[in-house]
Scaffold this active site. Structure first.
Site, PDB file in Angstrom:
ATOM      1  N   SER A 203     -13.223  39.276  56.548  1.00 22.90           N
ATOM      2  CA  SER A 203     -11.824  39.661  56.345  1.00 22.90           C
ATOM      3  C   SER A 203     -10.951  38.418  56.352  1.00 22.90           C
ATOM      4  CB  SER A 203     -11.400  40.590  57.495  1.00 22.90           C
ATOM      5  OG  SER A 203     -10.009  40.837  57.469  1.00 22.90           O
ATOM      6  N   HIS A 205      -7.597  39.147  56.906  1.00 22.85           N
ATOM      7  CA  HIS A 205      -6.419  39.840  57.433  1.00 22.85           C
ATOM      8  C   HIS A 205      -5.519  40.323  56.291  1.00 22.85           C
ATOM      9  CE1 HIS A 205      -4.174  40.454  61.344  1.00 22.85           C
ATOM     10  NE2 HIS A 205      -3.221  40.740  60.497  1.00 22.85           N
ATOM     11  N   GLY A 238      -8.680  44.004  49.590  1.00 23.43           N
ATOM     12  CA  GLY A 238      -8.652  44.180  48.144  1.00 23.43           C
ATOM     13  C   GLY A 238      -9.476  45.338  47.608  1.00 23.43           C
ATOM     14  N   GLY A 259      -6.888  48.839  54.127  1.00 19.08           N
ATOM     15  CA  GLY A 259      -5.641  48.699  54.884  1.00 19.08           C
ATOM     16  C   GLY A 259      -4.457  49.259  54.128  1.00 19.08           C
ATOM     17  N   ARG A 260      -3.938  48.490  53.154  1.00 14.10           N
ATOM     18  CA  ARG A 260      -2.721  48.920  52.442  1.00 14.10           C
ATOM     19  C   ARG A 260      -2.865  50.292  51.783  1.00 14.10           C
ATOM     20  NH1 ARG A 260      -3.189  43.557  51.902  1.00 14.10           N
ATOM     21  NH2 ARG A 260      -1.470  42.217  52.581  1.00 14.10           N
TER      22      ARG A 260
HETATM   23  C1  FMN Z   1       0.943  45.945  57.047  1.00 17.76           C
HETATM   24  C2  FMN Z   1      -0.337  45.427  57.610  1.00 17.76           C
HETATM   25  C3  FMN Z   1      -0.482  45.329  58.981  1.00 17.76           C
HETATM   26  C4  FMN Z   1      -1.681  44.860  59.519  1.00 17.76           C
HETATM   27  N1  FMN Z   1      -1.831  44.836  60.872  1.00 17.76           N
HETATM   28  C5  FMN Z   1      -3.001  44.431  61.404  1.00 17.76           C
HETATM   29  C6  FMN Z   1      -3.194  44.458  62.813  1.00 17.76           C
HETATM   30  O1  FMN Z   1      -2.324  44.855  63.576  1.00 17.76           O
HETATM   31  N2  FMN Z   1      -4.388  44.035  63.287  1.00 17.76           N
HETATM   32  C7  FMN Z   1      -5.390  43.619  62.460  1.00 17.76           C
HETATM   33  O2  FMN Z   1      -6.471  43.249  62.935  1.00 17.76           O
HETATM   34  N3  FMN Z   1      -5.238  43.597  61.124  1.00 17.76           N
HETATM   35  C8  FMN Z   1      -4.079  43.997  60.577  1.00 17.76           C
HETATM   36  N4  FMN Z   1      -3.927  44.008  59.225  1.00 17.76           N
HETATM   37  C9  FMN Z   1      -5.058  43.615  58.364  1.00 17.76           C
HETATM   38  C10 FMN Z   1      -5.931  44.847  58.020  1.00 17.76           C
HETATM   39  O3  FMN Z   1      -6.666  45.279  59.133  1.00 17.76           O
HETATM   40  C11 FMN Z   1      -6.957  44.525  56.944  1.00 17.76           C
HETATM   41  O4  FMN Z   1      -7.670  43.370  57.309  1.00 17.76           O
HETATM   42  C12 FMN Z   1      -6.340  44.328  55.551  1.00 17.76           C
HETATM   43  O5  FMN Z   1      -5.210  45.155  55.372  1.00 17.76           O
HETATM   44  C13 FMN Z   1      -7.357  44.645  54.477  1.00 17.76           C
HETATM   45  O6  FMN Z   1      -6.841  44.351  53.213  1.00 17.76           O
HETATM   46  P1  FMN Z   1      -6.210  45.459  52.227  1.00 17.76           P
HETATM   47  O7  FMN Z   1      -4.855  45.748  52.737  1.00 17.76           O
HETATM   48  O8  FMN Z   1      -6.221  44.770  50.916  1.00 17.76           O
HETATM   49  O9  FMN Z   1      -7.129  46.664  52.267  1.00 17.76           O
HETATM   50  C14 FMN Z   1      -2.740  44.467  58.660  1.00 17.76           C
HETATM   51  C15 FMN Z   1      -2.572  44.578  57.287  1.00 17.76           C
HETATM   52  C16 FMN Z   1      -1.404  45.059  56.746  1.00 17.76           C
HETATM   53  C17 FMN Z   1      -1.279  45.201  55.254  1.00 17.76           C
END
Ligand code: FMN
Length: 317
Positions: A203, A205, A238, A259-260
């Protein structure tokens, strides 16, 4: 706007429904957003090589996650502040995952307590994402956190002095499996294995931290190779279609996290919206397995050259 029929359709709905602040917080990436764009674009740089006429009337899409079986390899990633998207917040997301047998990862920065989520979704697969705090008491959950903005929260409480040995401390205070998130290189993966983690989430993040790191799907092969079966490997970043899921799984991930797309589903229609997002990914994954001529996740992972970088095909241009 027409009804969403694929995961990306939910994004447009979410943009319409969310406040500007919530939208900016959810959709943004770090710095120039190079990695943000690449997380999605990189999936398109891998090509599928189907092997048909293989009786795909029965397809088993299940996979295993730290020993638990899930019916399809897509779970919910930890994202902060779910109630910004919908009043149902984390409970709506967790219930959607639970109703489909998928897993839910709760963020440290949740707008719902771990107890309330547990009560709303008994018996379902749940993980807790833990930021390690400067205060050990806080990491153990026995000291509360003052309310503050998210940036203040990170600088005030999260421990920048964290080292590999702290994983051993974490393992010593809990009987739960420990999964290390945001592993993006083979070197880090090897260290994680040496420290006896139970799993790794490849990941970056959601491209919200260090811009310029690789897209997760590009980093996956070196990490799977370095881990060499010693712990489970997962991926997030992604993933937007069933073929993205298929590519990640064929390249060695036990499951992917989204996530998103979950936040978009939440904004669209709370629990039902998240359920729709997960169901679309499940159905697309199943169909792409059939079209690939694959009957099981194991078959997908053991098949030769089912997923190749696009450089496999020399361009005549
Ligand atoms: C708005 C937002 C808040 C997030 N908050 C956290 C969090 O609190 N802790 C964490 O480990 N990852 C956090 N993430 C990362 C997600 O766990 C994840 O790694 C990521 O969204 C995956 O990518 P994607 O959005 O393209 O699916 C966050 C991502 C987004 C978009």
């Amino acid at each position: 706007m027409s009804q969403p029929i694929c995961v990306n359709d939910f994004e447009a709905w979410a943009k319409n429904k969310l406040t500007k602040n919530a939208w900016d917080y959810y959709c943004g990436g770090a710095t120039e957003e190079q990695t943000l764009q690449d997380n999605c674009a990189a999936f398109k740089r891998y090509r599928l090589r189907p092997y048909v006429l293989n009786d795909v009337s029965q397809v088993d899409t299940s996979s295993s996650v730290l020993g638990d079986t899930i019916p399809f390899p897509v779970c919910i990633a930890s994202t902060a502040l779910n109630k910004l998207a919908h009043e149902g917040g984390e409970i709506a997301s967790a219930k959607a995952a639970s109703s489909l047998g998928s897993g839910f990862m709760q963020s440290t920065v949740s707008t719902t307590s771990i107890e309330d989520i547990a009560e709303a979704t008994p018996g379902s697969l749940k993980w807790m994402q833990l930021y390690i705090f400067k205060s050990q008491k806080m990491s153990k959950g026995i000291q509360g956190v003052d309310g503050s903005g998210i940036k203040d929260f990170a600088t005030k409480y999260i421990d920048p002095a964290l080292q590999w040995k702290d994983i051993l401390w974490l393992k010593s205070i809990s009987k739960l499996p420990v999964v290390l998130k945001e592993i993006i290189t083979a070197e880090m993966a090897q260290k994680a294995v040496e420290h006896k983690v139970d799993g790794i989430v490849v990941s970056n993040h959601g491209a919200r931290q260090l811009d310029g790191v690789p897209a997760t799907i590009d980093a996956l092969p070196e990490i799977v190779k370095a881990v060499n079966g010693k712990c489970d490997v997962f991926l997030d970043g992604g993933v937007r279609t069933g073929t993205d899921v298929l590519k990640a799984v064929a390249m060695g991930a036990k499951a992917v996290f989204v996530g998103r797309p979950v936040l978009w589903g939440l904004a669209y229609d709370g629990e039902n919206g998240v359920k729709s997002v997960l169901s679309i990914l499940r159905d697309e994954f199943r169909m792409s397995m059939q079209l690939m001529g694959c009957r099981s996740v194991k078959g997908l992972q053991e098949g030769k050259n089912l997923v190749v970088p696009q450089t496999f095909y020399p361009s005549n241009l």
